[in-house]
Design an enzyme around this catalytic site. Structure first.
Site, PDB file in Angstrom:
ATOM      1  N   ASP A  89       0.656  -1.456  -0.180  1.00 20.22           N
ATOM      2  CA  ASP A  89      -0.287   0.427   0.084  1.00 20.22           C
ATOM      3  C   ASP A  89       1.399   1.329   0.224  1.00 20.22           C
ATOM      4  O   ASP A  89       1.099   1.285   1.261  1.00 20.22           O
ATOM      5  CB  ASP A  89      -0.735   0.414   1.374  1.00 20.22           C
ATOM      6  CG  ASP A  89      -2.064  -1.327   0.830  1.00 20.22           C
ATOM      7  OD1 ASP A  89      -1.934  -1.767   1.067  1.00 20.22           O
ATOM      8  OD2 ASP A  89      -3.078  -0.778   2.212  1.00 20.22           O
ATOM      9  N   LYS A 151      -6.428   3.516  -3.155  1.00 20.47           N
ATOM     10  CA  LYS A 151      -8.013   3.858  -2.137  1.00 20.47           C
ATOM     11  C   LYS A 151      -7.189   5.362  -1.302  1.00 20.47           C
ATOM     12  O   LYS A 151      -6.703   6.090  -1.774  1.00 20.47           O
ATOM     13  CB  LYS A 151      -6.191   2.605  -1.468  1.00 20.47           C
ATOM     14  CG  LYS A 151      -6.240   2.119   0.288  1.00 20.47           C
ATOM     15  CD  LYS A 151      -5.466   2.015   0.937  1.00 20.47           C
ATOM     16  CE  LYS A 151      -5.207   2.021   2.935  1.00 20.47           C
ATOM     17  NZ  LYS A 151      -4.156   1.311   3.084  1.00 20.47           N
ATOM     18  N   LYS A 180     -10.366   0.151  -2.515  1.00 19.36           N
ATOM     19  CA  LYS A 180      -9.897   0.255  -0.973  1.00 19.36           C
ATOM     20  C   LYS A 180     -10.361   1.230  -0.586  1.00 19.36           C
ATOM     21  O   LYS A 180      -9.352   2.505  -0.692  1.00 19.36           O
ATOM     22  CB  LYS A 180      -8.638  -0.140  -0.369  1.00 19.36           C
ATOM     23  CG  LYS A 180      -8.799  -0.254   0.766  1.00 19.36           C
ATOM     24  CD  LYS A 180      -6.919  -1.110   1.223  1.00 19.36           C
ATOM     25  CE  LYS A 180      -6.431  -0.966   3.168  1.00 19.36           C
ATOM     26  NZ  LYS A 180      -5.807  -1.703   2.881  1.00 19.36           N
TER      27      LYS A 180
END
Length: 221
Positions: A89, A151, A180
C-alpha cells in the site's frame, strides 16, 4: 456476504509494539480476515505469526506522507516483499500531483509495480487533500501505471474515506482497478455501504468490532 474477507486488519500507529502485532495477527487468524496491514519493520515478524494461515500481509510504504524519493519507495517496497509481504500500500506523492507533475506520479507508481511483480499494489490517494478532478486524475495515473487498487486514505490525513470520494474513484477507474476504502470505517452499516458500492477491500483497525457486531445483528433475526 462475509465481511471478514474484505478486511485488511490494520495497525499503523507510531507506538505499535511486537505484542500488539501479535494480538493483531491472532485476531486476523481468529476471524479469518483477508490481510493484516502493518508498517515495514513488522512484516517479517507478522509473517512468523501468520505461518501456515491464509492471511495475507500488506505493508505500507512512503507512509504516511508519500514524500520520500522514488528510489527510497522502490527499495522499501522490494524490501517488504523480500521479508514476506504479499501486498504493498503506497502513498503517492501528493505534492507532485498538486503541482501537476503527473509524469512524476505515474512513473513512480509504475516503478514500484515493476519492482514488486505479481504482488498487489494499492495506491493511496489521500483524498481529503484532493478535489474531485484531482481524484479522477490520480485514479487514471494509477491505472495507467498498472496499479491493482486505488485506496482512499492513510488514516493520518484530515479525513478518511467518504461515500462521495469512493463514487468518484469508482467512476474514474471504470473497472480497471479495485477500490480500497480506509480511514474512519468503524461500524457495520458504513462497511456494508462501501461493499454495496463496489469496494473490494476495507482498511480498518475496527475489524473485530465489524465482524462481531455483524454476527450479533444477524442473531437478532
Amino acid at each position: 456476504m462475509e465481511i471478514n474477507k474484505y478486511i485488511d486488519h490494520t495497525l499503523l500507529k507510531a507506538t505499535a509494539t511486537n505484542n500488539e502485532i501479535i494480538a493483531l495477527c491472532n485476531e486476523a487468524k481468529k476471524y479469518n480476515f483477508y490481510a493484516v496491514c502493518v508498517n515495514g519493520c513488522f512484516v517479517e515478524f507478522a509473517k512468523q505469526q501468520l505461518k501456515n494461515t491464509d492471511v495475507k500481509i500488506a505493508a505500507v510504504i512512503g507512509f504516511p506522507l508519500g514524500a520520500i524519493s522514488t528510489k527510497a519507495k522502490v527499495f522499501e517496497a522490494s524490501n517488504c516483499i523480500e521479508n514476506g509481504a504479499n501486498e504493498i500500500d503506497m502513498v503517492l506523492n501528493i505534492g507532485k500531483l498538486l503541482e501537476v507533475n503527473y509524469e512524476y506520479v505515474e512513473k513512480e507508481i509504475k516503478l514500484i509495480k515493476e519492482a514488486i511483480g505479481r504482488n498487489l499494489l494499492k495506491v493511496i490517494l489521500e483524498t481529503c487533500y484532493l478535489s474531485k478532478e484531482q481524484i479522477e486524475i490520480a485514479c487514471r495515473l494509477a491505472v495507467n501505471a498498472g496499479a491493482d487498487f486505488v485506496k482512499t486514505s492513510t488514516g493520518f490525513g484530515t479525513n478518511g474515506a467518504t461515500f462521495k470520494d469512493v463514487e468518484i474513484m469508482k467512476n474514474a477507474v471504470n473497472g480497471k482497478a479495485q477500490i480500497k476504502a480506509s480511514g474512519g470505517i468503524k461500524d457495520v452499516q458504513t462497511a456494508n455501504k462501501y461493499i454495496e458500492m463496489g469496494v473490494t477491500r476495507l482498511g480498518t483497525s475496527a475489524g473485530v468490532l465489524l465482524v462481531t457486531k455483524g454476527i450479533s445483528d444477524k442473531n437478532q433475526y
